[in-house]
Design a protein around this motif. Sequence first.
Motif, PDB file in Angstrom:
ATOM      1  N   PHE A 264      27.346 -29.113  17.470  1.00  0.00           N
ATOM      2  CA  PHE A 264      27.931 -30.893  16.575  1.00  0.00           C
ATOM      3  C   PHE A 264      29.281 -30.482  17.092  1.00  0.00           C
ATOM      4  N   SER A 265      30.152 -29.358  17.689  1.00  0.00           N
ATOM      5  CA  SER A 265      31.561 -28.836  17.054  1.00  0.00           C
ATOM      6  C   SER A 265      32.145 -29.728  18.405  1.00  0.00           C
ATOM      7  N   LEU A 266      31.290 -29.710  19.790  1.00  0.00           N
ATOM      8  CA  LEU A 266      31.369 -30.813  21.148  1.00  0.00           C
ATOM      9  C   LEU A 266      31.603 -32.002  20.457  1.00  0.00           C
ATOM     10  N   GLY A 267      30.873 -32.873  19.595  1.00  0.00           N
ATOM     11  CA  GLY A 267      31.147 -34.250  19.484  1.00  0.00           C
ATOM     12  C   GLY A 267      32.201 -34.608  18.959  1.00  0.00           C
TER      13      GLY A 267
ATOM     14  N   SER B  86      34.900 -34.321  20.757  1.00  0.00           N
ATOM     15  CA  SER B  86      35.086 -35.496  21.580  1.00  0.00           C
ATOM     16  C   SER B  86      35.918 -36.573  20.920  1.00  0.00           C
ATOM     17  N   MET B  87      35.374 -36.345  19.564  1.00  0.00           N
ATOM     18  CA  MET B  87      35.550 -37.551  18.579  1.00  0.00           C
ATOM     19  C   MET B  87      37.719 -36.883  18.255  1.00  0.00           C
ATOM     20  N   ILE B  88      38.444 -36.225  18.251  1.00  0.00           N
ATOM     21  CA  ILE B  88      38.896 -35.530  17.825  1.00  0.00           C
ATOM     22  C   ILE B  88      39.607 -36.535  19.073  1.00  0.00           C
ATOM     23  N   GLY B  89      39.376 -36.336  20.537  1.00  0.00           N
ATOM     24  CA  GLY B  89      39.952 -36.714  21.707  1.00  0.00           C
ATOM     25  C   GLY B  89      40.146 -34.770  22.976  1.00  0.00           C
ATOM     26  N   LEU B  90      39.804 -34.028  22.786  1.00  0.00           N
ATOM     27  CA  LEU B  90      40.182 -33.018  23.257  1.00  0.00           C
ATOM     28  C   LEU B  90      40.199 -33.449  25.152  1.00  0.00           C
ATOM     29  N   PRO B  91      41.240 -33.084  25.553  1.00  0.00           N
ATOM     30  CA  PRO B  91      41.084 -33.611  26.619  1.00  0.00           C
ATOM     31  C   PRO B  91      39.619 -32.487  27.395  1.00  0.00           C
ATOM     32  N   LEU B  92      38.886 -33.029  28.899  1.00  0.00           N
ATOM     33  CA  LEU B  92      37.628 -33.057  29.431  1.00  0.00           C
ATOM     34  C   LEU B  92      36.634 -33.417  28.284  1.00  0.00           C
TER      35      LEU B  92
END
Lengths: 493, 119
Positions: free
Chosen positions: A385-388, A391-397
């Motif tokens: 969930f945190s990974l998703g 990704s929504m926030i737009g962290l690199p990688l």
Amino acid sequence: MMVVEFLPFALVVFTLVGAFIMPFFARWFTRGCIPLTLGVLGLDIFMAVTLLMGVMNRGPVAYYIGGWAAPWGIEVRGDGIAAIMVLLISFIMFCTMVYGASSIEKELPAGRGGWYCSLLLLISAGMMGLVVSGDLFNMYVMIEVVSLSSVALVLAKGGREVLPAALKYLLLATIGSGFILFGIGFTYILTGHLNIGFAAAELMASGGDYPYLSWVSLTFLVIGLGVKAGLFPLHFWLPDAHSTAASTSSAVLSGLVVKVYAVVVMRLFFQLYSSELLLATDIDRILLVMSIAAILAGSLFALIQKDLKRLLAYSTVAQIGYIFLGISVFSILGLEGAIFHIVAHALMKSMLFLAAGSLIARAGSRQIEDLRGFGRVMPFTAGIFSLGAFSMIGLPLLAGFISKYLLAIAGWDSGNYLVLPLMVISGLLNAAYYLPVIRVLFWAGEKELPLRGEMEFGRVFALGALALGLLVMGVIPEAGRNFIQLAASWLWG
Amino acid sequence: MELSFFITNYPYIFSMLLFSLGWLIIFTQANLIKKVIGINIMESGIFLFFLAVGDIAGGNPPIYIEGVDQVYVNPLPSALILTGIVVSFSITALALSIIIKIYQSYKTIYMPELLRIME
């Protein structure tokens, strides 16, 4: 080779046949339903990969149903966007079904599992048919298949809470399809064709002679598809429908169904209407304003939600804004960003909804406050969930970063300098509503927690597969971007 | 705009009126059954529009007769509308069955009362 041309049609018919024989299994051989669904979707993935490889090597293909050539027969297109979308649909559907193998029986009323499998196959067939269709009326029929089965997906959960949400969804979807059908009628008056290629040629030749008629048809189509895709001022059905449904339904509805309408908008804009005709109507400005409003308003509404699934649904409203932003900047790069975001958001939003489904099933409540500490109970699910969310926030990688980057560059190149700060602001807004959820999940405080333990293997495996897809898209974006670049340049024409 | 514009285009104007009336009913009526009636009025507007598109003044039904030279109406829009009617039928059926379920579990089909119960 003949096989590749036949594949887009074969995919739709094969999935549809699977959906139609499923009720027999549901009635007399219930245990066979889930393996059969997984088998059909697995073969779909295999065919979709073959199609993607074939199309990328040989260029777009077209197939005419029954051998009747274009203006009379129905054209099925296998171009870049169709191949990418078909692969995306079958992959997400497969993962959802692997997850559903252990969750469907628990979330739905007893005895509905088999029928639900039939519904999932029906909606996959509808979405695949919609993205490969090269004929306006065929598109309308597929839109109806998708919208009726998505209402049924919302309803499948049972209980009285879903009923008003489903009715609201059905009424607005019907108004949307009414507008779309009217728009198709105007296009037919204007061109005398329903095939997109022939209608486009006719519009190119004579569209300038009847400007008002072509504007009216464009307006009707954009309003209709905007309602269906949940574009900002027309989004009000979306949070109710997406948050009350079962977690597998929410993943499909939020991850895929709203996206295929955006793909239809792309097809209409770049393959049916010529760019002079579009730019003369200022539709790009209107869509730009609507999508910026969607990004800001969706995020602001998400900020005040107490219910985890409603928060995710409002986040979808914002993310649809990104996709339409990519369409509205009117450049190949923008289109590429939009397609990349469709893929990235489908992966991350279905992942978030499925992970949230597991957490909610364990906690027994959808309120964010009641989930306090459950990250300690289910570290893997909460980690996904945190990974998703990152990704929504737009962290690199992560894939979300790449699509934001592409959209910002595209906006800058086409002279819309506002897009870059908008991406930063929306990233901060996303952080403002996702990070508190992660904090609540992992910092338990004084609360007593149940014993540590993940959900069944199927759920964990599905989440892992989706997360792997997201990481591949984010860490080595070139792997997917080559295909997406090619698809965008073909769509641009 | 002259009067002749309205006279020659009356099917189109009428279909637009029906269409707008239909979705106005869906948005403004509090009774759920009336909303479904609104759906049907809206769809009828669209069907009328398509039939008007295909019609030719003095055209015959599109049945081919050997050796007879005649003007046919365009059969394609009618064929499309056949599909449209089927779709509209299934939407109505689904909507009515949802309304029956709503009545069974909330004991009302009035929107304001429904919203009040849901609070």
